[in-house]
Write a protein that holds these residues in place. Sequence first.
Motif, PDB file in Angstrom:
ATOM      1  N   LYS A  72       0.986  -1.292  -0.027  1.00  0.00           N
ATOM      2  CA  LYS A  72       0.276  -0.052   0.010  1.00  0.00           C
ATOM      3  C   LYS A  72       0.505   1.303  -0.104  1.00  0.00           C
ATOM      4  O   LYS A  72       0.804   2.051  -0.740  1.00  0.00           O
ATOM      5  CB  LYS A  72      -1.192   0.272   1.149  1.00  0.00           C
ATOM      6  CG  LYS A  72      -1.619   1.244   1.267  1.00  0.00           C
ATOM      7  CD  LYS A  72      -2.585   1.550   2.619  1.00  0.00           C
ATOM      8  CE  LYS A  72      -1.900   2.986   3.343  1.00  0.00           C
ATOM      9  NZ  LYS A  72      -2.104   2.732   4.676  1.00  0.00           N
ATOM     10  N   TRP A 129      -6.429   4.785  -0.636  1.00  0.00           N
ATOM     11  CA  TRP A 129      -5.825   3.306  -0.629  1.00  0.00           C
ATOM     12  C   TRP A 129      -6.258   2.974   1.060  1.00  0.00           C
ATOM     13  O   TRP A 129      -6.009   3.583   1.797  1.00  0.00           O
ATOM     14  CB  TRP A 129      -4.019   3.420  -0.520  1.00  0.00           C
ATOM     15  CG  TRP A 129      -3.886   3.136  -2.640  1.00  0.00           C
ATOM     16  CD1 TRP A 129      -3.332   4.575  -2.635  1.00  0.00           C
ATOM     17  CD2 TRP A 129      -3.810   2.264  -3.087  1.00  0.00           C
ATOM     18  NE1 TRP A 129      -3.131   4.475  -4.552  1.00  0.00           N
ATOM     19  CE2 TRP A 129      -3.873   3.218  -4.745  1.00  0.00           C
ATOM     20  CE3 TRP A 129      -4.292   0.982  -3.779  1.00  0.00           C
ATOM     21  CZ2 TRP A 129      -3.676   2.128  -5.389  1.00  0.00           C
ATOM     22  CZ3 TRP A 129      -4.045  -0.061  -4.659  1.00  0.00           C
ATOM     23  CH2 TRP A 129      -3.664   1.498  -5.955  1.00  0.00           C
ATOM     24  N   THR A 161      -6.122  -1.182   2.886  1.00  0.00           N
ATOM     25  CA  THR A 161      -6.007  -2.972   3.755  1.00  0.00           C
ATOM     26  C   THR A 161      -6.449  -3.323   4.469  1.00  0.00           C
ATOM     27  O   THR A 161      -7.079  -2.582   4.969  1.00  0.00           O
ATOM     28  CB  THR A 161      -4.248  -3.003   4.147  1.00  0.00           C
ATOM     29  OG1 THR A 161      -4.036  -2.107   5.409  1.00  0.00           O
ATOM     30  CG2 THR A 161      -3.163  -2.468   3.493  1.00  0.00           C
ATOM     31  N   TYR A 195      -5.344  -7.740   1.512  1.00  0.00           N
ATOM     32  CA  TYR A 195      -5.837  -7.140   0.864  1.00  0.00           C
ATOM     33  C   TYR A 195      -5.541  -5.722   0.745  1.00  0.00           C
ATOM     34  O   TYR A 195      -5.730  -5.023   1.615  1.00  0.00           O
ATOM     35  CB  TYR A 195      -7.462  -6.833   0.494  1.00  0.00           C
ATOM     36  CG  TYR A 195      -8.354  -8.537   0.777  1.00  0.00           C
ATOM     37  CD1 TYR A 195      -8.254  -9.078  -0.217  1.00  0.00           C
ATOM     38  CD2 TYR A 195      -8.855  -8.885   1.884  1.00  0.00           C
ATOM     39  CE1 TYR A 195      -9.337 -10.296  -0.943  1.00  0.00           C
ATOM     40  CE2 TYR A 195      -9.513  -9.935   1.447  1.00  0.00           C
ATOM     41  CZ  TYR A 195      -9.753  -9.904   0.606  1.00  0.00           C
ATOM     42  OH  TYR A 195      -9.965 -11.843   0.544  1.00  0.00           O
ATOM     43  N   ARG A 210      -6.638  -2.395  -1.585  1.00  0.00           N
ATOM     44  CA  ARG A 210      -7.621  -2.483  -2.242  1.00  0.00           C
ATOM     45  C   ARG A 210      -7.533   0.082  -2.948  1.00  0.00           C
ATOM     46  O   ARG A 210      -7.267   0.439  -1.688  1.00  0.00           O
ATOM     47  CB  ARG A 210      -8.970  -1.552  -1.801  1.00  0.00           C
ATOM     48  CG  ARG A 210      -9.070  -3.223  -1.441  1.00  0.00           C
ATOM     49  CD  ARG A 210     -10.476  -3.537  -0.753  1.00  0.00           C
ATOM     50  NE  ARG A 210     -11.339  -5.331  -0.986  1.00  0.00           N
ATOM     51  CZ  ARG A 210     -11.655  -5.710   0.274  1.00  0.00           C
ATOM     52  NH1 ARG A 210     -11.259  -5.385   1.094  1.00  0.00           N
ATOM     53  NH2 ARG A 210     -12.020  -6.901   0.108  1.00  0.00           N
ATOM     54  N   ASN A 211      -7.778   0.224  -4.250  1.00  0.00           N
ATOM     55  CA  ASN A 211      -8.231   1.980  -3.305  1.00  0.00           C
ATOM     56  C   ASN A 211      -9.497   1.456  -3.858  1.00  0.00           C
ATOM     57  O   ASN A 211     -10.715   1.602  -4.761  1.00  0.00           O
ATOM     58  CB  ASN A 211      -7.560   1.542  -5.426  1.00  0.00           C
ATOM     59  CG  ASN A 211      -7.485   3.384  -4.733  1.00  0.00           C
ATOM     60  OD1 ASN A 211      -8.990   4.090  -4.694  1.00  0.00           O
ATOM     61  ND2 ASN A 211      -6.572   3.937  -5.035  1.00  0.00           N
ATOM     62  N   SER A 212     -10.436   2.096  -3.357  1.00  0.00           N
ATOM     63  CA  SER A 212     -11.949   2.364  -2.901  1.00  0.00           C
ATOM     64  C   SER A 212     -12.344   4.429  -4.382  1.00  0.00           C
ATOM     65  O   SER A 212     -13.481   3.916  -4.068  1.00  0.00           O
ATOM     66  CB  SER A 212     -12.023   3.147  -1.700  1.00  0.00           C
ATOM     67  OG  SER A 212     -11.673   4.604  -1.108  1.00  0.00           O
ATOM     68  N   ARG A 225     -10.171   1.129 -11.378  1.00  0.00           N
ATOM     69  CA  ARG A 225      -9.682   0.393 -12.479  1.00  0.00           C
ATOM     70  C   ARG A 225      -9.653   1.267 -13.694  1.00  0.00           C
ATOM     71  O   ARG A 225      -7.997   0.945 -14.767  1.00  0.00           O
ATOM     72  CB  ARG A 225     -10.858  -0.549 -12.779  1.00  0.00           C
ATOM     73  CG  ARG A 225     -12.025  -0.365 -13.329  1.00  0.00           C
ATOM     74  CD  ARG A 225     -12.863  -0.885 -13.277  1.00  0.00           C
ATOM     75  NE  ARG A 225     -14.228  -0.121 -13.626  1.00  0.00           N
ATOM     76  CZ  ARG A 225     -15.297  -0.274 -14.228  1.00  0.00           C
ATOM     77  NH1 ARG A 225     -15.749  -1.888 -14.014  1.00  0.00           N
ATOM     78  NH2 ARG A 225     -16.446  -0.370 -13.926  1.00  0.00           N
ATOM     79  N   LEU A 263      -1.033  -0.241  -9.224  1.00  0.00           N
ATOM     80  CA  LEU A 263      -0.781  -2.487  -7.335  1.00  0.00           C
ATOM     81  C   LEU A 263       0.014  -2.358  -8.399  1.00  0.00           C
ATOM     82  O   LEU A 263       0.822  -3.441  -7.844  1.00  0.00           O
ATOM     83  CB  LEU A 263      -2.484  -2.328  -7.954  1.00  0.00           C
ATOM     84  CG  LEU A 263      -2.969  -3.237  -6.722  1.00  0.00           C
ATOM     85  CD1 LEU A 263      -2.352  -2.763  -5.414  1.00  0.00           C
ATOM     86  CD2 LEU A 263      -4.496  -3.707  -6.524  1.00  0.00           C
TER      87      LEU A 263
END
Length: 84
Positions: free
Chosen positions: A9, A32, A34, A50, A52-54, A59, A74
């Motif tokens: 991250k 970002w 985790t 995990y 992640r990016n919210s 994407r 990522l």
Amino acid sequence: MLRRADVIKNVAVALSPVDESDPRAGHYKESWSTDSTSRGGRRRDRAVAYVRNSAHYARWVEYGTERVPAHHVLLRAAQTGGRN
């Protein structure tokens, strides 16, 4: 697992592009996070973590579009940060 996810991250945050002309500049970089669980995997018998990016457009930053090139933030973070 979570320690390695935090390393990935931190690398992803450092690699995140920032468009200074956007009024919400830095939103992607700040999104970002985790998470971990002890019930991951196909049979729910493994520990997993995990990254992640919210941001709703994460994407498109990762994989690109017809007009915007892919940044693979990522992917690059996992390749470099996962070894620490």
